[in-house]
Design a protein around this motif. Sequence first.
Motif, PDB file in Angstrom:
ATOM      1  N   LYS A 185       7.286 -11.157  10.515  1.00 54.40           N
ATOM      2  CA  LYS A 185       6.207 -11.016  11.502  1.00 54.40           C
ATOM      3  C   LYS A 185       5.930  -9.550  11.855  1.00 54.40           C
ATOM      4  CE  LYS A 185       9.341 -11.631  15.456  1.00 54.40           C
ATOM      5  NZ  LYS A 185       9.229 -10.270  15.963  1.00 54.40           N
ATOM      6  N   ASP A 186       6.864  -8.660  11.553  1.00 54.63           N
ATOM      7  CA  ASP A 186       6.729  -7.250  11.919  1.00 54.63           C
ATOM      8  C   ASP A 186       6.371  -6.345  10.736  1.00 54.63           C
ATOM      9  OD1 ASP A 186       7.413  -7.635  14.678  1.00 54.63           O
ATOM     10  OD2 ASP A 186       9.507  -7.849  14.070  1.00 54.63           O
ATOM     11  N   VAL A 187       6.205  -6.924   9.547  1.00 53.79           N
ATOM     12  CA  VAL A 187       5.924  -6.099   8.366  1.00 53.79           C
ATOM     13  C   VAL A 187       4.614  -5.339   8.511  1.00 53.79           C
ATOM     14  CG1 VAL A 187       5.342  -6.196   5.907  1.00 53.79           C
ATOM     15  CG2 VAL A 187       7.326  -7.439   6.751  1.00 53.79           C
ATOM     16  N   ALA A 188       3.581  -5.990   9.046  1.00 55.75           N
ATOM     17  CA  ALA A 188       2.286  -5.320   9.199  1.00 55.75           C
ATOM     18  C   ALA A 188       2.405  -4.094  10.094  1.00 55.75           C
ATOM     19  CB  ALA A 188       1.251  -6.303   9.755  1.00 55.75           C
ATOM     20  N   GLU A 189       3.201  -4.185  11.173  1.00 54.81           N
ATOM     21  CA  GLU A 189       3.394  -3.053  12.073  1.00 54.81           C
ATOM     22  C   GLU A 189       4.177  -1.933  11.381  1.00 54.81           C
ATOM     23  OE1 GLU A 189       3.431  -0.650  15.553  1.00 54.81           O
ATOM     24  OE2 GLU A 189       2.111  -2.188  14.702  1.00 54.81           O
ATOM     25  N   VAL A 190       5.124  -2.307  10.509  1.00 56.57           N
ATOM     26  CA  VAL A 190       5.863  -1.297   9.742  1.00 56.57           C
ATOM     27  C   VAL A 190       4.904  -0.519   8.846  1.00 56.57           C
ATOM     28  CG1 VAL A 190       7.531  -0.984   7.865  1.00 56.57           C
ATOM     29  CG2 VAL A 190       8.100  -2.454   9.796  1.00 56.57           C
ATOM     30  N   GLU A 191       3.998  -1.226   8.182  1.00 52.66           N
ATOM     31  CA  GLU A 191       3.041  -0.544   7.309  1.00 52.66           C
ATOM     32  C   GLU A 191       2.151   0.396   8.130  1.00 52.66           C
ATOM     33  OE1 GLU A 191       1.019  -3.510   4.901  1.00 52.66           O
ATOM     34  OE2 GLU A 191       2.541  -3.223   3.367  1.00 52.66           O
ATOM     35  N   ARG A 192       1.813   0.003   9.363  1.00 53.57           N
ATOM     36  CA  ARG A 192       1.013   0.894  10.212  1.00 53.57           C
ATOM     37  C   ARG A 192       1.811   2.152  10.574  1.00 53.57           C
ATOM     38  NH1 ARG A 192       0.195   2.768  15.026  1.00 53.57           N
ATOM     39  NH2 ARG A 192       2.074   1.795  15.871  1.00 53.57           N
ATOM     40  N   LEU A 193       3.081   1.961  10.915  1.00 50.33           N
ATOM     41  CA  LEU A 193       3.910   3.114  11.290  1.00 50.33           C
ATOM     42  C   LEU A 193       4.126   4.065  10.119  1.00 50.33           C
ATOM     43  CD1 LEU A 193       6.582   1.328  13.525  1.00 50.33           C
ATOM     44  CD2 LEU A 193       4.852   2.951  14.277  1.00 50.33           C
ATOM     45  N   LEU A 194       4.132   3.508   8.908  1.00 47.08           N
ATOM     46  CA  LEU A 194       4.304   4.350   7.721  1.00 47.08           C
ATOM     47  C   LEU A 194       2.969   4.950   7.281  1.00 47.08           C
ATOM     48  CD1 LEU A 194       6.784   2.093   5.734  1.00 47.08           C
ATOM     49  CD2 LEU A 194       7.312   4.271   6.837  1.00 47.08           C
ATOM     50  N   GLN A 195       1.886   4.500   7.915  1.00 44.74           N
ATOM     51  CA  GLN A 195       0.540   4.975   7.605  1.00 44.74           C
ATOM     52  C   GLN A 195       0.224   4.844   6.115  1.00 44.74           C
ATOM     53  OE1 GLN A 195      -1.097   5.928  10.400  1.00 44.74           O
ATOM     54  NE2 GLN A 195      -2.981   5.743   9.236  1.00 44.74           N
ATOM     55  N   HIS A 223       0.827  -1.195   0.000  1.00 44.57           N
ATOM     56  CA  HIS A 223       0.000   0.000   0.000  1.00 44.57           C
ATOM     57  C   HIS A 223       0.869   1.254   0.000  1.00 44.57           C
ATOM     58  CE1 HIS A 223      -2.838  -2.641   2.662  1.00 44.57           C
ATOM     59  NE2 HIS A 223      -2.635  -3.158   1.470  1.00 44.57           N
ATOM     60  N   GLY A 224       0.274   2.365  -0.424  1.00 38.97           N
ATOM     61  CA  GLY A 224       0.872   3.667  -0.209  1.00 38.97           C
ATOM     62  C   GLY A 224       2.162   3.947  -0.920  1.00 38.97           C
ATOM     63  N   ARG A 225       3.049   4.645  -0.225  1.00 38.06           N
ATOM     64  CA  ARG A 225       4.248   5.191  -0.836  1.00 38.06           C
ATOM     65  C   ARG A 225       5.445   4.248  -0.727  1.00 38.06           C
ATOM     66  NH1 ARG A 225       3.546  10.803  -1.373  1.00 38.06           N
ATOM     67  NH2 ARG A 225       1.352  11.109  -1.831  1.00 38.06           N
ATOM     68  N   VAL A 226       5.207   2.959  -0.697  1.00 37.59           N
ATOM     69  CA  VAL A 226       6.325   2.018  -0.679  1.00 37.59           C
ATOM     70  C   VAL A 226       6.959   1.994  -2.059  1.00 37.59           C
ATOM     71  CG1 VAL A 226       6.977  -0.397  -0.439  1.00 37.59           C
ATOM     72  CG2 VAL A 226       5.386   0.628   1.177  1.00 37.59           C
ATOM     73  N   ARG A 227       8.255   2.287  -2.124  1.00 38.39           N
ATOM     74  CA  ARG A 227       8.958   2.401  -3.400  1.00 38.39           C
ATOM     75  C   ARG A 227       9.694   1.126  -3.795  1.00 38.39           C
ATOM     76  NH1 ARG A 227      11.308   7.545  -4.849  1.00 38.39           N
ATOM     77  NH2 ARG A 227      13.305   6.451  -4.794  1.00 38.39           N
ATOM     78  N   ALA A 228      10.095   0.323  -2.819  1.00 43.29           N
ATOM     79  CA  ALA A 228      10.833  -0.900  -3.122  1.00 43.29           C
ATOM     80  C   ALA A 228      10.689  -1.879  -1.968  1.00 43.29           C
ATOM     81  CB  ALA A 228      12.314  -0.597  -3.377  1.00 43.29           C
ATOM     82  N   VAL A 229      10.671  -3.172  -2.310  1.00 41.56           N
ATOM     83  CA  VAL A 229      10.642  -4.239  -1.308  1.00 41.56           C
ATOM     84  C   VAL A 229      11.605  -5.318  -1.788  1.00 41.56           C
ATOM     85  CG1 VAL A 229       9.258  -6.015  -0.180  1.00 41.56           C
ATOM     86  CG2 VAL A 229       8.231  -3.805  -0.688  1.00 41.56           C
TER      87      VAL A 229
END
Length: 458
Positions: free
Chosen positions: A442-452, A368-374
Amino acid sequence: MKVIICGAGQVGWQIARHLSGERNDVTVVDNNADLVRRATDSLDVQGIAGFASYPDILERAGARDADMIIAATYSDEVNMVTCQVAHSVFSIPRKIARLRSQSYLTAIYSDLYRRDHMPIDVVISPEREVAEAALQRLSAPEAFDTEVFLDGKAQMLGLTIDEDCPVVNTPLRQLTDLFSTLRSVVVGVRRQGTLFAPEASDQLFVGDACYVIVHAEDIRRTMEIFGKAYRKQERIVLVGGGNVGLTVARELEKRADRVRTKVIERDRAIAERAAEALERTIVLHGDGLDAALLSEANVERADAVLCVTDDDKTNMLAAVRAKAAGCHMAIALINDPTLVPLMGPLGIDAHINPRATTVSSILRHIRHGRVRAVYSIGDAEAEMIEAEVLSTSPIAGLSIREIDFPEGVLVGAVLKQGHVVKLSGALRIEEGDLIVLFALTKDVAEVERLLQVSIDFF
């Protein structure tokens, strides 16, 4: 988000694993009932056995209210038709297709994928992704894994800690004190098979495999600090002249610093095609396992050999034979992840996992959102995520030490106003900054929350 994944092979399964772990509604479709059963038994997903391009099968998979479809079957044509049906019949807003054939990827035919023609929003080419990964490996030959971030201004290096490493048994916080101007951060360590995000008090031990984020200008210095000699790549032998080998050879020919490249290809027709397409590269027809042919290619004087045939075992054996002949660096293309543990005992320096590169490329377009690379690390154990910080993000305006990151998350790099800055606990993260994070799965979902990021959904 409701997602339909067509194709339950390794790529489809890994994507399903990522998305289902983040509480998305995932349905897997494949005409192989055993693969569907494997996915439903091991993952929190639904499964439909049938041909993905059939409208009634997509109807059963819930295409009427799906947000995205990912077509990653083994057939380009099935993937294309699946996207067409998803658009024309079910109006699915986001369509991603994996296409292998180079004919479909030629730039002059790019109009084919317009919405009023063949409505595919994102085309993923495994061969191109793998060729890019191979070139990155060659740019940092002593690293077992590499990936570029922040438009080439930062790079991730996977480095093995050897006995002669100058910083072995040194706490990470002391590295910051010893090398105060060095812009590099150890974000992940694999020890005895377990990957973790290190703390400042952790030490690096012999045998550890660590992931380091480095400013592009500090790559050579970082390699030296970790006991890795920088070696310029001037002579390269490619075993395999198919799509991947041909793409790599073409890119090497474009480089300003002259690289002497030789290609060995077993299939005469493919060898002739490569010889016609390449200008300065010598193409040899024959078996890459043939010691006499490797000698003719001067593999003993080569700085690196890159084995990229379509057979894992051939790639591994060719890499072993090249190393035995005296080649400094051997890189092998390996599809089967169960073969990777054999690399160390066989003396193969680095490998390329085509499925991991394809998964990483697809994830880049799913986030989602402004993620530029994974970039997916290991067997989907962790991700490197590059994203833009939004004004709505909980981390905007906070210093790094004030952000409540999970234990499995570390900041690797921050780009402010076009410049990669040195990290410290006092560094303030602001709107518009680009940030690179290491996160255990396991922490990726929390990262996405922090990045809003959900505010910018699609």
